[in-house]
Design a protein around this motif. Structure first.
Motif, PDB file in Angstrom:
ATOM      1  N   PHE A  76      -8.770  11.261 -23.710  1.00 40.98           N
ATOM      2  CA  PHE A  76      -8.477  10.939 -25.108  1.00 40.98           C
ATOM      3  C   PHE A  76      -9.754  10.463 -25.799  1.00 40.98           C
ATOM      4  O   PHE A  76     -10.474   9.604 -25.279  1.00 40.98           O
ATOM      5  CB  PHE A  76      -7.423   9.839 -25.200  1.00 40.98           C
ATOM      6  CG  PHE A  76      -7.307   9.239 -26.577  1.00 40.98           C
ATOM      7  CD1 PHE A  76      -6.635   9.912 -27.574  1.00 40.98           C
ATOM      8  CD2 PHE A  76      -7.902   8.023 -26.875  1.00 40.98           C
ATOM      9  CE1 PHE A  76      -6.544   9.383 -28.855  1.00 40.98           C
ATOM     10  CE2 PHE A  76      -7.820   7.483 -28.154  1.00 40.98           C
ATOM     11  CZ  PHE A  76      -7.136   8.166 -29.145  1.00 40.98           C
ATOM     12  N   HIS A  77     -10.030  11.015 -27.001  1.00 36.02           N
ATOM     13  CA  HIS A  77     -11.225  10.618 -27.754  1.00 36.02           C
ATOM     14  C   HIS A  77     -10.833  10.146 -29.147  1.00 36.02           C
ATOM     15  O   HIS A  77     -10.146  10.856 -29.884  1.00 36.02           O
ATOM     16  CB  HIS A  77     -12.203  11.785 -27.878  1.00 36.02           C
ATOM     17  CG  HIS A  77     -13.508  11.396 -28.504  1.00 36.02           C
ATOM     18  ND1 HIS A  77     -14.512  10.764 -27.788  1.00 36.02           N
ATOM     19  CD2 HIS A  77     -13.967  11.500 -29.772  1.00 36.02           C
ATOM     20  CE1 HIS A  77     -15.531  10.522 -28.589  1.00 36.02           C
ATOM     21  NE2 HIS A  77     -15.221  10.945 -29.800  1.00 36.02           N
TER      22      HIS A  77
ATOM     23  N   ARG B 282      -7.948   8.904 -19.821  1.00 38.76           N
ATOM     24  CA  ARG B 282      -9.286   8.308 -19.864  1.00 38.76           C
ATOM     25  C   ARG B 282      -9.729   8.313 -21.318  1.00 38.76           C
ATOM     26  O   ARG B 282      -9.509   9.293 -22.038  1.00 38.76           O
ATOM     27  CB  ARG B 282     -10.286   9.097 -19.016  1.00 38.76           C
ATOM     28  CG  ARG B 282     -10.118   8.892 -17.516  1.00 38.76           C
ATOM     29  CD  ARG B 282     -11.292   9.444 -16.729  1.00 38.76           C
ATOM     30  NE  ARG B 282     -11.405  10.893 -16.827  1.00 38.76           N
ATOM     31  CZ  ARG B 282     -12.402  11.535 -17.433  1.00 38.76           C
ATOM     32  NH1 ARG B 282     -13.363  10.853 -18.045  1.00 38.76           N
ATOM     33  NH2 ARG B 282     -12.439  12.858 -17.459  1.00 38.76           N
ATOM     34  N   LYS B 283     -10.389   7.248 -21.759  1.00 37.23           N
ATOM     35  CA  LYS B 283     -10.696   7.079 -23.182  1.00 37.23           C
ATOM     36  C   LYS B 283     -12.195   7.133 -23.455  1.00 37.23           C
ATOM     37  O   LYS B 283     -13.009   6.700 -22.651  1.00 37.23           O
ATOM     38  CB  LYS B 283     -10.146   5.744 -23.684  1.00 37.23           C
ATOM     39  CG  LYS B 283      -8.642   5.602 -23.593  1.00 37.23           C
ATOM     40  CD  LYS B 283      -8.169   4.323 -24.267  1.00 37.23           C
ATOM     41  CE  LYS B 283      -8.749   3.078 -23.609  1.00 37.23           C
ATOM     42  NZ  LYS B 283      -8.268   1.854 -24.248  1.00 37.23           N
TER      43      LYS B 283
ATOM     44  N   GLY C 154     -19.861  16.807 -28.935  1.00 38.02           N
ATOM     45  CA  GLY C 154     -19.641  17.258 -27.565  1.00 38.02           C
ATOM     46  C   GLY C 154     -18.441  16.588 -26.928  1.00 38.02           C
ATOM     47  O   GLY C 154     -17.649  17.234 -26.235  1.00 38.02           O
ATOM     48  N   ALA C 155     -18.286  15.276 -27.186  1.00 43.59           N
ATOM     49  CA  ALA C 155     -17.148  14.533 -26.630  1.00 43.59           C
ATOM     50  C   ALA C 155     -15.843  15.008 -27.247  1.00 43.59           C
ATOM     51  O   ALA C 155     -14.819  15.108 -26.559  1.00 43.59           O
ATOM     52  CB  ALA C 155     -17.341  13.037 -26.859  1.00 43.59           C
TER      53      ALA C 155
ATOM     54  N   THR D 149     -14.848  18.447 -25.668  1.00 41.38           N
ATOM     55  CA  THR D 149     -14.369  18.440 -24.282  1.00 41.38           C
ATOM     56  C   THR D 149     -13.087  17.627 -24.084  1.00 41.38           C
ATOM     57  O   THR D 149     -12.445  17.743 -23.040  1.00 41.38           O
ATOM     58  CB  THR D 149     -15.448  17.894 -23.341  1.00 41.38           C
ATOM     59  OG1 THR D 149     -15.818  16.567 -23.753  1.00 41.38           O
ATOM     60  CG2 THR D 149     -16.686  18.791 -23.358  1.00 41.38           C
ATOM     61  N   ALA D 150     -12.714  16.817 -25.077  1.00 41.40           N
ATOM     62  CA  ALA D 150     -11.520  15.980 -24.938  1.00 41.40           C
ATOM     63  C   ALA D 150     -10.249  16.823 -24.989  1.00 41.40           C
ATOM     64  O   ALA D 150     -10.202  17.888 -25.615  1.00 41.40           O
ATOM     65  CB  ALA D 150     -11.490  14.924 -26.034  1.00 41.40           C
ATOM     66  N   ASP D 151      -9.217  16.346 -24.326  1.00 39.79           N
ATOM     67  CA  ASP D 151      -7.906  16.997 -24.386  1.00 39.79           C
ATOM     68  C   ASP D 151      -7.125  16.559 -25.612  1.00 39.79           C
ATOM     69  O   ASP D 151      -6.317  17.308 -26.157  1.00 39.79           O
ATOM     70  CB  ASP D 151      -7.085  16.631 -23.136  1.00 39.79           C
ATOM     71  CG  ASP D 151      -7.741  17.090 -21.853  1.00 39.79           C
ATOM     72  OD1 ASP D 151      -7.900  18.301 -21.680  1.00 39.79           O
ATOM     73  OD2 ASP D 151      -8.102  16.220 -21.037  1.00 39.79           O
ATOM     74  N   LEU D 152      -7.381  15.333 -26.024  1.00 43.55           N
ATOM     75  CA  LEU D 152      -6.579  14.665 -27.039  1.00 43.55           C
ATOM     76  C   LEU D 152      -7.536  13.907 -27.961  1.00 43.55           C
ATOM     77  O   LEU D 152      -8.451  13.234 -27.494  1.00 43.55           O
ATOM     78  CB  LEU D 152      -5.629  13.696 -26.344  1.00 43.55           C
ATOM     79  CG  LEU D 152      -4.583  12.937 -27.123  1.00 43.55           C
ATOM     80  CD1 LEU D 152      -3.504  13.891 -27.615  1.00 43.55           C
ATOM     81  CD2 LEU D 152      -3.961  11.865 -26.231  1.00 43.55           C
TER      82      LEU D 152
END
Length: 342
Positions: free
Chosen positions: A40-41, A69-70, A77-78, A81-84
């Motif tokens: 998660f971002h 994971r946060k 870039g973050a 690549t994040a799922d959420l």
């Protein structure tokens, strides 16, 4: 081979078979029980808890089968690549109907606004369509925004005080900032404090919660002007999942997540998001009142502001309607829902 050797060999075969079956069963159980981990971002951390609340709710309702994971920040870039991801989606021309949420003097609070946007998501397929580039799992509206001005520029109480101020703005309200006599600028999130301190920025339209997070009242922008009972503008806040991630989840987990949000004024996400933002608002306003100056525009002056921006409100709706979208119906329904939930 004697009888003993035959029995011994047979026992070995049976024992090996049991071991293999046990191993396969154990591997299957481990595969089934291993939790799904999603990244998660949070692009803009406004100091609220709704993201953690949502993740905990998902974890609880799925019996721990989903974990997170946060990370946070503006790193592209973050985000990629994040799922959420949790973001502020109405900052350009990509979501024209959603942009209408930012029209000034509509919403009195995040509690009301979050219910409104979640209900509009149910009622307008056009809104769902324009947001369908990702899987939306939560919609809300942040806490109220205000006008913050630097120590050098001084407090803004009237339109005359605003004249000439280099002001952090957003595309939808640029024309309104110009009508107020100020100069709109588009400034990066983390650049605002530095530009205020170095005299390259005089004022900004910003949420009260991020202003508290940036500690602007400690020096960079101690003056906070609140324009009446309805916010000068509002930000839609979205939590979304990448489609690849969403489609990889088991059907029962997808069903659980959809039960949490984003659709409907009474859905978990809308209710909790609004309460969360507004619960932090009091603390933020108290901080500003103690460290800086909290300025409330007088009713007489506010009437001037409202009269001045009315043509820009109408123009914003007309511009979206020109794209073939039901902008006027959407806007009118938004007003009705604000009254209903207030």
């Amino acid at each position: 081979m004697n009888l003993f050797e035959e029995m011994y060999n047979t026992d070995n075969v049976i024992d090996q078979k049991h071991k293999e079956e046990h191993f396969m069963n154990s591997a299957a159980r481990e595969s089934q029980e291993k939790p799904i981990e999603l990244v998660f971002h949070n692009i803009h951390d406004h100091g609220t808890e709704i993201a953690d609340m949502w993740m905990n709710e998902v974890k609880t309702r799925t019996g721990g089968r989903v974990r997170f994971r946060k990370s946070s920040g503006e790193d592209p870039g973050a985000v990629k690549t994040a799922d959420l991801v949790r973001d502020v989606p109405a900052m350009g021309d990509r979501y024209p109907l959603l942009n209408l949420i930012q029209i000034p003097f509509i919403f009195p609070s995040s509690t009301v606004g979050s219910k409104v946007i979640a209900q509009l998501y149910v009622e307008f397929s056009e809104l769902r369509d324009e947001l369908s580039d990702v899987k939306v799992v939560g919609l809300g509206i942040g806490a109220i925004l205000a006008i913050f001005s630097s120590k050098t520029w001084g407090p803004i109480r009237t339109l005359e005080d605003f004249k000439g101020a280099r002001t952090r703005s957003m595309p939808l309200i640029d024309g309104i900032i110009e009508a107020f006599g100020a100069k709109p600028m588009h400034i990066g999130w983390f650049e605002m404090p530095r530009l205020l301190e170095t005299g390259k920025l005089d004022a900004l339209v910003l949420g009260v919660l991020p202003a508290h997070m940036f500690k602007l009242a400690d020096g960079a922008a101690p003056y906070c002007t609140v324009a009446g009972k309805k916010s000068i503008t509002m930000h839609p806040m979205r939590m979304y999942m990448k489609w690849d991630t969403w489609n990889s989840l088991p059907p029962d987990i997808r069903k659980t997540i959809e039960e949490i949000g984003p659709a409907g004024s009474d859905c978990w996400y809308a209710v909790q998001s609004g309460r969360d933002a507004d619960s932090h608002l009091r603390e933020a306003l108290e901080y500003i009142d103690q460290k800086g100056e909290l300025i409330k525009v007088t009713p007489k002056e506010l009437k001037r502001w409202r009269q001045l921006i009315q043509p820009y409100r109408d123009s914003a709706v007309d511009d979206v309607a020109a794209k073939g979208l039901p902008a006027r119906r959407f806007f009118n329904r938004m007003i009705e829902l604000v009254e209903e939930y207030s």
